[in-house]
Design a protein around this motif. Structure first.
Motif, PDB file in Angstrom:
ATOM      1  N   PRO A 140       0.823  -1.218   0.000  1.00  0.00           N
ATOM      2  CA  PRO A 140       0.000   0.000   0.000  1.00  0.00           C
ATOM      3  C   PRO A 140       0.854   1.263   0.000  1.00  0.00           C
ATOM      4  O   PRO A 140       0.451   2.285  -0.553  1.00  0.00           O
ATOM      5  CB  PRO A 140      -0.827  -0.125   1.286  1.00  0.00           C
ATOM      6  N   GLU A 141       2.048   1.195   0.622  1.00  0.00           N
ATOM      7  CA  GLU A 141       2.933   2.359   0.619  1.00  0.00           C
ATOM      8  C   GLU A 141       3.379   2.701  -0.801  1.00  0.00           C
ATOM      9  O   GLU A 141       3.412   3.867  -1.198  1.00  0.00           O
ATOM     10  CB  GLU A 141       4.155   2.098   1.505  1.00  0.00           C
ATOM     11  N   TRP A 142       3.730   1.665  -1.571  1.00  0.00           N
ATOM     12  CA  TRP A 142       4.135   1.932  -2.947  1.00  0.00           C
ATOM     13  C   TRP A 142       2.966   2.423  -3.788  1.00  0.00           C
ATOM     14  O   TRP A 142       3.133   3.278  -4.652  1.00  0.00           O
ATOM     15  CB  TRP A 142       4.746   0.677  -3.570  1.00  0.00           C
ATOM     16  N   ARG A 143       1.761   1.888  -3.568  1.00  0.00           N
ATOM     17  CA  ARG A 143       0.609   2.373  -4.319  1.00  0.00           C
ATOM     18  C   ARG A 143       0.372   3.860  -4.049  1.00  0.00           C
ATOM     19  O   ARG A 143       0.053   4.629  -4.963  1.00  0.00           O
ATOM     20  CB  ARG A 143      -0.636   1.556  -3.967  1.00  0.00           C
ATOM     21  N   THR A 144       0.528   4.251  -2.786  1.00  0.00           N
ATOM     22  CA  THR A 144       0.373   5.667  -2.442  1.00  0.00           C
ATOM     23  C   THR A 144       1.439   6.506  -3.130  1.00  0.00           C
ATOM     24  O   THR A 144       1.163   7.577  -3.691  1.00  0.00           O
ATOM     25  CB  THR A 144       0.467   5.849  -0.917  1.00  0.00           C
ATOM     26  N   TYR A 145       2.677   6.022  -3.099  1.00  0.00           N
ATOM     27  CA  TYR A 145       3.794   6.761  -3.686  1.00  0.00           C
ATOM     28  C   TYR A 145       3.595   6.930  -5.194  1.00  0.00           C
ATOM     29  O   TYR A 145       3.803   8.021  -5.743  1.00  0.00           O
ATOM     30  CB  TYR A 145       5.087   6.006  -3.392  1.00  0.00           C
TER      31      TYR A 145
END
Length: 287
Positions: A140-145
């Protein structure tokens, strides 16, 4: 409460007083966790400021001192997200590193042949690229980024958009520098160099590799073949047939296009043992 309304200050249970800096850190951490759970859209209207205060466990009066209006907080949140400070982005992908390590150790006999050393790069990425793709796809962190990169230009032209662009650029420089360093370490370990006719750099290889993985991650939800398709093949000079994913084919194709055996290196058993020691002693990758 309107977008520009002051943060309300009301009664609540007594808390141990914490510093304004700790209040800021807790609020941003709580908000980032909330964004990662619910996702990032063009706006942050779906993120409740009251819920952030509750999850952070801080006093409203302290929040009010730091951010008199909630839109000021959300501006800081966007900049914090743009810095790529969450652990999944900042830390090494240990699963991919272990895949690389095991691929080399299992094929140390390839190192004495220059063509097989180049093929070993493809074999390394056959394993490591799929691990990296899976981490990016499921994080989810990469999706946000990635969403920030796609949407920050939709912000009104002004200081926030300029600061967001600067924060994203700084974060990207750090990420590419770490990836380029990893490629350079691996190439040196395997006796490879950049093809001189390309007049390029490990940073360029890192940028293209990163763009490939990110593009595949963005396309994957509507293209199941990217995640699921496998072919049994012997590409890039690999002497043994193996199962290849599309992320592995893309990443290996790039790396093999950039790298070649270093003609100044004469490989011998001593050098092979150096590789074995480096990979088994915890000396690689260098931090």
């Amino acid at each position: 409460m309107g977008e520009g309304s002051p943060v309300p200050d009301g009664p609540g249970r007594r808390r141990h007083r914490i510093s304004d800096a700790e209040t800021e850190q807790r609020m941003l951490r709580a908000a980032i966790d909330m964004v990662n759970r619910s996702g990032l859209t063009v706006s942050l209207d779906h993120i409740s400021f009251e819920d952030i205060i509750r999850d952070a466990g801080v006093a409203r009066s302290a929040v009010y001192r730091r951010w008199p209006y909630k839109d000021l907080f959300f501006s800081d949140l966007l900049k914090e997200l743009a810095r790529g400070s969450s652990p999944a982005i900042a830390n090494d992908n240990r699963a991919a590193i272990e895949a690389v390590r095991s691929a080399i150790l299992e094929r140390l006999d390839w190192l004495g042949d220059p063509d097989l050393r180049r093929a070993l790069v493809a074999e390394v990425l056959r394993r490591g690229a799929l691990e990296e793709f899976t981490v990016f796809r499921d994080s989810p962190e990469w999706r946000t980024y990635l969403a920030l990169h796609a949407t920050f230009r939709s912000l009104p032209d002004g200081e926030l958009r300029r600061e967001m662009g600067g924060a994203l650029a700084e974060s990207e420089q750090g990420l590419i520098a770490r990836l380029a360093g990893a490629y350079e370490q691996a190439a040196s370990l395997l006796g490879l160099r950049l093809r001189p006719e390309l007049n390029s750099s490990f940073a360029a290889l890192a940028r293209l590799s990163s763009a490939t993985i990110r593009g595949l991650v963005i396309m994957a939800p509507s293209n199941e073949a990217i995640s699921d398709q496998r072919v049994w093949a012997t590409p890039f000079g690999t002497p043994e047939p193996a199962e290849w994913s599309e992320p592995a084919l893309g990443m290996a194709g790039l790396a093999v296009s950039f790298l070649e055996p270093d003609p100044e290196i004469e490989w011998d058993e001593r050098r092979t043992e150096t590789v074995r020691h480096t990979l088994t002693s915890g000396e690689w990758p260098a931090t």
